[in-house]
Design a protein around this motif. Structure first.
Motif, PDB file in Angstrom:
ATOM      1  N   VAL A  61       0.849  -1.175   0.000  1.00 28.05           N
ATOM      2  CA  VAL A  61       0.000   0.000   0.000  1.00 28.05           C
ATOM      3  C   VAL A  61       0.891   1.232   0.000  1.00 28.05           C
ATOM      4  CG1 VAL A  61      -0.153   0.068   2.521  1.00 28.05           C
ATOM      5  CG2 VAL A  61      -1.951   1.138   1.145  1.00 28.05           C
ATOM      6  N   SER A  62       0.423   2.272  -0.712  1.00 23.97           N
ATOM      7  CA  SER A  62       1.194   3.519  -0.762  1.00 23.97           C
ATOM      8  C   SER A  62       0.268   4.706  -0.554  1.00 23.97           C
ATOM      9  CB  SER A  62       1.920   3.652  -2.110  1.00 23.97           C
ATOM     10  OG  SER A  62       0.990   3.738  -3.179  1.00 23.97           O
ATOM     11  N   TYR A  63       0.851   5.804  -0.108  1.00 25.72           N
ATOM     12  CA  TYR A  63       0.093   7.039   0.132  1.00 25.72           C
ATOM     13  C   TYR A  63       0.888   8.205  -0.439  1.00 25.72           C
ATOM     14  CZ  TYR A  63      -1.826  11.092   2.585  1.00 25.72           C
ATOM     15  OH  TYR A  63      -2.367  12.314   2.887  1.00 25.72           O
ATOM     16  N   LYS A  64       0.184   9.085  -1.175  1.00 21.97           N
ATOM     17  CA  LYS A  64       0.871  10.231  -1.768  1.00 21.97           C
ATOM     18  C   LYS A  64       0.003  11.468  -1.587  1.00 21.97           C
ATOM     19  CE  LYS A  64       3.103  11.855  -6.023  1.00 21.97           C
ATOM     20  NZ  LYS A  64       3.468  11.509  -7.421  1.00 21.97           N
ATOM     21  N   VAL A  65       0.623  12.569  -1.181  1.00 21.39           N
ATOM     22  CA  VAL A  65      -0.093  13.812  -0.984  1.00 21.39           C
ATOM     23  C   VAL A  65       0.806  14.967  -1.407  1.00 21.39           C
ATOM     24  CG1 VAL A  65       0.674  14.057   1.428  1.00 21.39           C
ATOM     25  CG2 VAL A  65      -1.415  15.211   0.668  1.00 21.39           C
ATOM     26  N   THR A  66       0.188  15.981  -1.992  1.00 24.00           N
ATOM     27  CA  THR A  66       0.920  17.187  -2.380  1.00 24.00           C
ATOM     28  C   THR A  66       0.928  18.153  -1.204  1.00 24.00           C
ATOM     29  OG1 THR A  66       0.279  16.948  -4.705  1.00 24.00           O
ATOM     30  CG2 THR A  66       0.994  19.133  -3.985  1.00 24.00           C
ATOM     31  N   LEU A  67       2.121  18.491  -0.744  1.00 24.61           N
ATOM     32  CA  LEU A  67       2.258  19.407   0.390  1.00 24.61           C
ATOM     33  C   LEU A  67       2.246  20.866  -0.046  1.00 24.61           C
ATOM     34  CD1 LEU A  67       5.035  17.535   2.397  1.00 24.61           C
ATOM     35  CD2 LEU A  67       2.555  17.413   2.703  1.00 24.61           C
ATOM     36  N   PHE A  68       2.786  21.106  -1.224  1.00 26.34           N
ATOM     37  CA  PHE A  68       2.859  22.487  -1.715  1.00 26.34           C
ATOM     38  C   PHE A  68       2.967  22.475  -3.242  1.00 26.34           C
ATOM     39  CE2 PHE A  68       5.285  26.285  -2.982  1.00 26.34           C
ATOM     40  CZ  PHE A  68       4.480  27.270  -2.434  1.00 26.34           C
ATOM     41  N   ASN A  69       2.146  23.289  -3.892  1.00 26.90           N
ATOM     42  CA  ASN A  69       2.264  23.444  -5.345  1.00 26.90           C
ATOM     43  C   ASN A  69       1.990  24.892  -5.767  1.00 26.90           C
ATOM     44  OD1 ASN A  69      -0.444  23.549  -4.876  1.00 26.90           O
ATOM     45  ND2 ASN A  69      -1.020  22.018  -6.416  1.00 26.90           N
ATOM     46  N   GLY A  70       2.479  25.801  -4.936  1.00 28.88           N
ATOM     47  CA  GLY A  70       2.280  27.218  -5.246  1.00 28.88           C
ATOM     48  C   GLY A  70       0.852  27.673  -5.048  1.00 28.88           C
ATOM     49  N   PHE A  71       0.095  26.975  -4.191  1.00 25.63           N
ATOM     50  CA  PHE A  71      -1.315  27.269  -3.904  1.00 25.63           C
ATOM     51  C   PHE A  71      -2.224  27.007  -5.103  1.00 25.63           C
ATOM     52  CE2 PHE A  71       1.305  30.148  -1.325  1.00 25.63           C
ATOM     53  CZ  PHE A  71       0.996  29.668  -0.054  1.00 25.63           C
ATOM     54  N   ALA A  72      -1.744  26.193  -6.056  1.00 28.85           N
ATOM     55  CA  ALA A  72      -2.573  25.856  -7.223  1.00 28.85           C
ATOM     56  C   ALA A  72      -3.820  25.098  -6.794  1.00 28.85           C
ATOM     57  CB  ALA A  72      -1.767  25.028  -8.227  1.00 28.85           C
ATOM     58  N   LEU A  73      -3.651  24.115  -5.900  1.00 30.66           N
ATOM     59  CA  LEU A  73      -4.792  23.321  -5.448  1.00 30.66           C
ATOM     60  C   LEU A  73      -5.774  24.173  -4.645  1.00 30.66           C
ATOM     61  CD1 LEU A  73      -6.179  20.618  -5.330  1.00 30.66           C
ATOM     62  CD2 LEU A  73      -4.793  20.027  -3.325  1.00 30.66           C
ATOM     63  N   THR A  74      -5.249  25.081  -3.846  1.00 28.40           N
ATOM     64  CA  THR A  74      -6.115  25.982  -3.080  1.00 28.40           C
ATOM     65  C   THR A  74      -6.994  26.808  -4.006  1.00 28.40           C
ATOM     66  OG1 THR A  74      -4.468  26.148  -1.320  1.00 28.40           O
ATOM     67  CG2 THR A  74      -6.168  27.851  -1.386  1.00 28.40           C
ATOM     68  N   ASN A  75      -6.370  27.317  -5.085  1.00 29.70           N
ATOM     69  CA  ASN A  75      -7.141  28.095  -6.061  1.00 29.70           C
ATOM     70  C   ASN A  75      -8.130  27.224  -6.830  1.00 29.70           C
ATOM     71  OD1 ASN A  75      -6.085  30.912  -5.938  1.00 29.70           O
ATOM     72  ND2 ASN A  75      -4.136  29.914  -6.373  1.00 29.70           N
ATOM     73  N   TYR A  80       6.163  28.254  -8.982  1.00 28.66           N
ATOM     74  CA  TYR A  80       6.649  27.726  -7.706  1.00 28.66           C
ATOM     75  C   TYR A  80       6.924  26.219  -7.837  1.00 28.66           C
ATOM     76  CZ  TYR A  80       5.042  32.117  -5.648  1.00 28.66           C
ATOM     77  OH  TYR A  80       4.864  33.445  -5.350  1.00 28.66           O
ATOM     78  N   PRO A  81       7.732  25.677  -6.943  1.00 26.83           N
ATOM     79  CA  PRO A  81       7.986  24.225  -6.975  1.00 26.83           C
ATOM     80  C   PRO A  81       6.799  23.439  -6.438  1.00 26.83           C
ATOM     81  CG  PRO A  81       9.107  25.197  -5.106  1.00 26.83           C
ATOM     82  CD  PRO A  81       8.527  26.347  -5.888  1.00 26.83           C
ATOM     83  N   THR A  82       6.779  22.161  -6.779  1.00 30.21           N
ATOM     84  CA  THR A  82       5.777  21.244  -6.237  1.00 30.21           C
ATOM     85  C   THR A  82       6.477  20.274  -5.294  1.00 30.21           C
ATOM     86  OG1 THR A  82       4.400  21.375  -8.228  1.00 30.21           O
ATOM     87  CG2 THR A  82       4.090  19.459  -6.800  1.00 30.21           C
ATOM     88  N   ILE A  83       5.933  20.147  -4.089  1.00 28.57           N
ATOM     89  CA  ILE A  83       6.513  19.254  -3.088  1.00 28.57           C
ATOM     90  C   ILE A  83       5.479  18.188  -2.746  1.00 28.57           C
ATOM     91  CG2 ILE A  83       7.492  19.077  -0.775  1.00 28.57           C
ATOM     92  CD1 ILE A  83       8.316  22.009  -1.002  1.00 28.57           C
ATOM     93  N   ASN A  84       5.869  16.923  -2.935  1.00 30.50           N
ATOM     94  CA  ASN A  84       4.991  15.795  -2.649  1.00 30.50           C
ATOM     95  C   ASN A  84       5.591  14.928  -1.542  1.00 30.50           C
ATOM     96  OD1 ASN A  84       3.131  16.423  -4.724  1.00 30.50           O
ATOM     97  ND2 ASN A  84       4.485  15.478  -6.235  1.00 30.50           N
ATOM     98  N   LEU A  85       4.724  14.356  -0.753  1.00 30.62           N
ATOM     99  CA  LEU A  85       5.133  13.371   0.244  1.00 30.62           C
ATOM    100  C   LEU A  85       4.562  12.022  -0.185  1.00 30.62           C
ATOM    101  CD1 LEU A  85       6.338  12.647   3.057  1.00 30.62           C
ATOM    102  CD2 LEU A  85       4.028  13.066   3.980  1.00 30.62           C
ATOM    103  N   GLU A  86       5.439  11.011  -0.228  1.00 35.00           N
ATOM    104  CA  GLU A  86       4.979   9.689  -0.623  1.00 35.00           C
ATOM    105  C   GLU A  86       5.536   8.649   0.341  1.00 35.00           C
ATOM    106  OE1 GLU A  86       4.507   6.866  -4.600  1.00 35.00           O
ATOM    107  OE2 GLU A  86       5.732   8.708  -4.696  1.00 35.00           O
ATOM    108  N   ALA A  87       4.666   7.781   0.822  1.00 38.01           N
ATOM    109  CA  ALA A  87       5.063   6.706   1.724  1.00 38.01           C
ATOM    110  C   ALA A  87       4.525   5.390   1.177  1.00 38.01           C
ATOM    111  CB  ALA A  87       4.528   6.952   3.127  1.00 38.01           C
ATOM    112  N   ALA A  88       5.310   4.302   1.373  1.00 37.79           N
ATOM    113  CA  ALA A  88       4.890   3.009   0.846  1.00 37.79           C
ATOM    114  C   ALA A  88       5.280   1.897   1.804  1.00 37.79           C
ATOM    115  CB  ALA A  88       5.523   2.766  -0.523  1.00 37.79           C
ATOM    116  N   TYR A  89       4.467   0.863   1.845  1.00 38.61           N
ATOM    117  CA  TYR A  89       4.740  -0.336   2.638  1.00 38.61           C
ATOM    118  C   TYR A  89       4.356  -1.530   1.779  1.00 38.61           C
ATOM    119  CZ  TYR A  89       4.514  -3.795   6.387  1.00 38.61           C
ATOM    120  OH  TYR A  89       4.708  -4.911   7.165  1.00 38.61           O
ATOM    121  N   SER A  90       5.297  -2.504   1.585  1.00 38.12           N
ATOM    122  CA  SER A  90       5.005  -3.633   0.711  1.00 38.12           C
ATOM    123  C   SER A  90       5.730  -4.890   1.172  1.00 38.12           C
ATOM    124  CB  SER A  90       5.410  -3.306  -0.727  1.00 38.12           C
ATOM    125  OG  SER A  90       6.812  -3.118  -0.819  1.00 38.12           O
ATOM    126  N   ASN A  91       5.197  -6.028   0.780  1.00 37.80           N
ATOM    127  CA  ASN A  91       5.811  -7.333   0.991  1.00 37.80           C
ATOM    128  C   ASN A  91       6.150  -7.939  -0.372  1.00 37.80           C
ATOM    129  OD1 ASN A  91       5.622  -7.367   3.816  1.00 37.80           O
ATOM    130  ND2 ASN A  91       3.503  -8.108   3.747  1.00 37.80           N
TER     131      ASN A  91
END
Length: 411
Positions: A95-109, A265-276
């Motif tokens: 399973v993996s999880y990905k979220v955008t932490l910052f993209n120049g407030f594009a998502l906010t707009n 502006y830059p885009t900053i993503n956080l991604e975490a994964a756990y797998s077998n």
């Protein structure tokens, strides 16, 4: 407060369709209103979808891979042991999880734009409802007006037929010429054609009204007379749906401009994964977390052109808002003047009809005393009928102008 009450008179029936019932049925059955409600629901869901996207997403990942050479089940990390399990066929589930932490407030707009789109859809639903209500009121009033005019012509027809019988008797006694009978019969035929024409127009409008209200052909046999209670109410231009939509579109263009700015502006993503990973009967667990940064430093002026377009759209939306506001205010002023004009025309038509009735009575006496020909008498009689029809239509025009003013100023 000044209250004006108008009435369109027509034969009422306990089984007749009232205007209030027609408007109630309209809200439940009109196809345009249903479509508008669906569009509003879609826009609302799009808003919720965009709001939820800011929290990222979880993915369930799995794969089966066949290699040409054996591989380790997991990346090697010191200390490296000689008994590391390898396999050329690896199965992975995780399973993996990905979220955008910052993209120049594009998502906010984007979320703000989705909210504005939802608000615009809500106001457009109100606009559609008000438009359909006004169309129903106008058609309803037109039908009643034509029915009254037809009723007037039918009364006129009976009078002509009675007059024909009288002249036929007088012709037998040698008091009137046969040509007078022919002229009366000509007017009867002409009036009969007018009644048939009015019936056809009424049926066409009733069919249109049925389709508008119910979305299908229904038998609208009788319509009840309507009374309009109109109050000289004040209105706030900024609270009218058309103005609020234009204002929202102006705000939307501002958000679109800000979104275009975010591409710098830059885009900053956080991604975490756990797998077998499985192979050769063994299992290895791998977990990781990563912070990713992407920054577009050069794209051959694509961002610049996009920003220029957004800026022009922003200026355009502002100008369109000002223009629509001015135009709409002018429409309201015109509708107020139209009411005054129609009130004056109705008063004039009422006075003309009274004078026409007196003229017809005088011409009738003159014809009976052989002072004028039947042409003069029939002309006066026909003119009275036409003026009566004009009076009914003037009353209808006043009704419709008041309906139009209510439509324009409905909040």
């Amino acid at each position: 407060m000044k209250i004006i009450i108008l009435t369109l008179t027509f034969l009422a029936s306990t089984y007749a369709l009232t205007l209030d019932k027609a408007l109630e049925d309209l809200e439940q059955n009109n196809l345009d209103i249903k479509i508008s409600k669906n569009e509003n629901e879609i826009s609302s869901l799009s808003k919720e979808e965009k709001k939820a996207s800011q929290f990222g997403k979880f993915n369930l990942n799995s794969s089966i891979t066949k290699y040409n050479e054996k591989r380790t089940l997991a990346p090697l990390a010191p200390p490296i042991s000689s008994d590391v399990v390898t396999s050329d066929k690896l199965s992975t589930i995780g399973v993996s999880y990905k979220v955008t932490l910052f993209n120049g407030f594009a998502l906010t707009n984007e979320i703000d734009i989705a909210k504005l789109n939802s608000f615009v859809s809500q106001e457009k639903e109100k606009m559609t409802l008000n438009q359909m209500r006004y169309n129903t009121q106008s058609l309803f009033s037109d039908i009643l007006s034509l029915q009254n005019i037809k009723k007037s012509y039918e009364k006129y027809q009976k009078t002509l037929i009675s007059l024909e019988k009288i002249i036929e008797k007088e012709f037998e006694y040698g008091k009137k010429a046969q040509v007078d009978i022919f002229k009366i019969q000509s007017d009867i035929k002409k009036n009969e054609a007018k009644i048939i024409e009015l019936k056809s127009k009424i049926n066409i409008l009733k069919n249109s009204l049925s389709l508008l209200i119910y979305g299908e052909n229904k038998n609208l046999e009788k319509l009840e007379n309507i009374s309009l209670k109109d109050e000289d109410k004040e209105y706030d231009l900024e609270n009218l749906s058309q103005i609020k939509v234009a204002k929202s579109l102006e705000k939307k263009s501002n958000k679109s401009y800000n979104k275009a700015l975010s591409s710098y502006y830059p885009t900053i993503n956080l991604e975490a994964a756990y797998s077998n990973t499985y192979g050769e009967g063994e299992k290895k667990t791998v977990s990781n977390i990563a912070l990713q940064l992407n920054w577009n430093i050069f794209d051959f002026n694509v961002r610049e052109k996009n920003l220029q377009k957004a800026k022009i759209e922003k200026i355009k939306a502002s100008l369109e808002y000002k223009k629509l506001k001015n135009d709409y205010e002018n429409k309201i002023l015109e509708s107020q003047e139209l009411i005054k004009q129609n009130e004056s025309l109705l008063n004039s038509a009422v006075s003309q009809f009274k004078l026409a009735q007196k003229t017809t009575q005088i011409e009738k006496i003159r014809y009976e005393e052989d002072q004028i020909s039947i042409n003069d008498y029939l002309l006066a009689f026909s003119n009275e009928q036409q003026i009566h029809a004009n009076q009914i239509q003037a009353n209808n025009n006043l009704f419709k102008s008041r309906f139009y003013y209510q439509y324009l100023t409905k909040e």
